[in-house]
Write an enzyme that holds these catalytic residues in place. Sequence first.
Site, PDB file in Angstrom:
ATOM      1  CB  SER A  12      31.014  74.318  -8.994  1.00 46.55           C
ATOM      2  OG  SER A  12      30.391  73.092  -9.090  1.00 46.55           O
ATOM      3  CG  HIS A  39      33.796  71.844  -7.532  1.00 51.11           C
ATOM      4  ND1 HIS A  39      32.693  72.303  -6.874  1.00 51.11           N
ATOM      5  CD2 HIS A  39      34.837  72.054  -6.691  1.00 51.11           C
ATOM      6  CE1 HIS A  39      33.041  72.773  -5.689  1.00 51.11           C
ATOM      7  NE2 HIS A  39      34.336  72.644  -5.564  1.00 51.11           N
ATOM      8  CG  ASP A 132      33.926  74.238  -2.123  1.00 49.35           C
ATOM      9  OD1 ASP A 132      34.310  74.544  -0.982  1.00 49.35           O
ATOM     10  OD2 ASP A 132      34.659  73.681  -2.960  1.00 49.35           O
TER      11      ASP A 132
END
Lengths: 189, 281
Positions: A12, A39, A132
């Site tokens: 991310s 992401h 995540d």
Amino acid sequence: MNVPAAIAIGCSAGGVDALKAVIGGLQATLRQTVVVCCHSSSDTVGLLCEVLGRTSKLPVIEAAERHQAQPGVVQLAPTGYHLLVENDHHFSLSIDSRVNHSRPSIDVLFMSAADVWRSALIGVVLTGGNNDGAAGLRRIRQLGGLAIVQSPHGAVAATMPQAALDLAGADHCVPLDDIAPLINRLCMA
Amino acid sequence: MSAPGLDNIEVDLLIQALQRRHGYDFSQYAPASLKRRVQQLTEQLDCKTISGLIERVMHEPELLPNILEGLTVPASDMFRDPTMFRGLREQVFPLLASYPQINIWQAGCAHGQEVYSLVILLEEAGLYERTQIFATDLSDRALQQAQDGIYPAREAQQWSRNYQASGGTRSLADYYSARYNLLKVDQHLRRNVTFAKHNLVSDSVFCEAHLILCRNVMIYFSNPLQNRVLSLFRDSLVRGGFLCLGLRESLEYASSAGEFTPFAEQLRIYRLAIHQERKLA
């Protein structure tokens, strides 16, 4: 673990530079399937494919719905969709709710990849600002796959690798620059 | 943790239970997403295992609406993919304008966000008065929510940005009223929309449409089911009619896609071939 057949990578915040280091360091002869969930706030993943493609020895493309996951190719989850792998190794997409505030979600990719490749999967969690990927990495390990986590200390954002270590643990927790050589070695064995 | 693969067996059994007990066929859904949805439903309904969910599917028929909604309805936004809506407005609407009466089928309308997006654009283009929209879904609960047109207000900002990017000429707030944490779409917008139950897996042609929108619905379907649905769309469209799909949908594996020609390929807007040989049954 078995000889790996696939590598699933999640990241991310700070992920673009981390991916450059990891994807750019993979050897040209790698025959494993590489799937990536990063992401991002941009509209498409096309630019990221281009950026990574410049330094990668392997082709870098956006994973396409219904297409087979290809060995020796780096395939990125499209922006705005969860990316899943089906049992016969083709990709499918979903616009189901965000998971960990994310779509694509690393957990979704990791869990479906774990179901498909089981002990022949390497899961990699890199820098990132949320948790995540932790549950997905745990699932990969539960099914006999191998976990690599970037050392939180050197990571641009430590939250994601730390969450992965806390929930899933890791077979290897190493600095960013050591990850590609480690994957290359594991994939030769 | 349970034995590896056990959950796959349970999902198969659940599919059988739904089919034999209630007549709904999920066997042609893409397995990976279906499994996730089944797992979520299992948690939501406080079942310990998927087998526990199967028992409730068998013995609590009143649960069926929840289950159908849980297995089929994805999250949606208003004006998701603004470039597509802009393409509709600028490239497709001028061609639709030549018809005295315009029929549109929104297939798999879920909670209706896309239906209202479409209505707003038609209204602003001056076409809505002669348009009839059929919005269908297999879930009664989704249809009810779509009719109510009530959504969480936290989405409003993003939707408003999407609306502007779609080429909207007013303010999105003109079309809804906000109260508490909810926004309710102006019910007058619903006047030419018919909400109806329709299952793409098993139901057939019911209208002659000039435009069909079915975005991000077939991504949950296997190749054979995708092919069936595309045939259904072909048979439902007038010649030269338009089909809009999600921006990441692939048609390469569907033989019935051959009759659709790309109209705006990047936007996944297709057109049914104008000189089409109707196949004899």
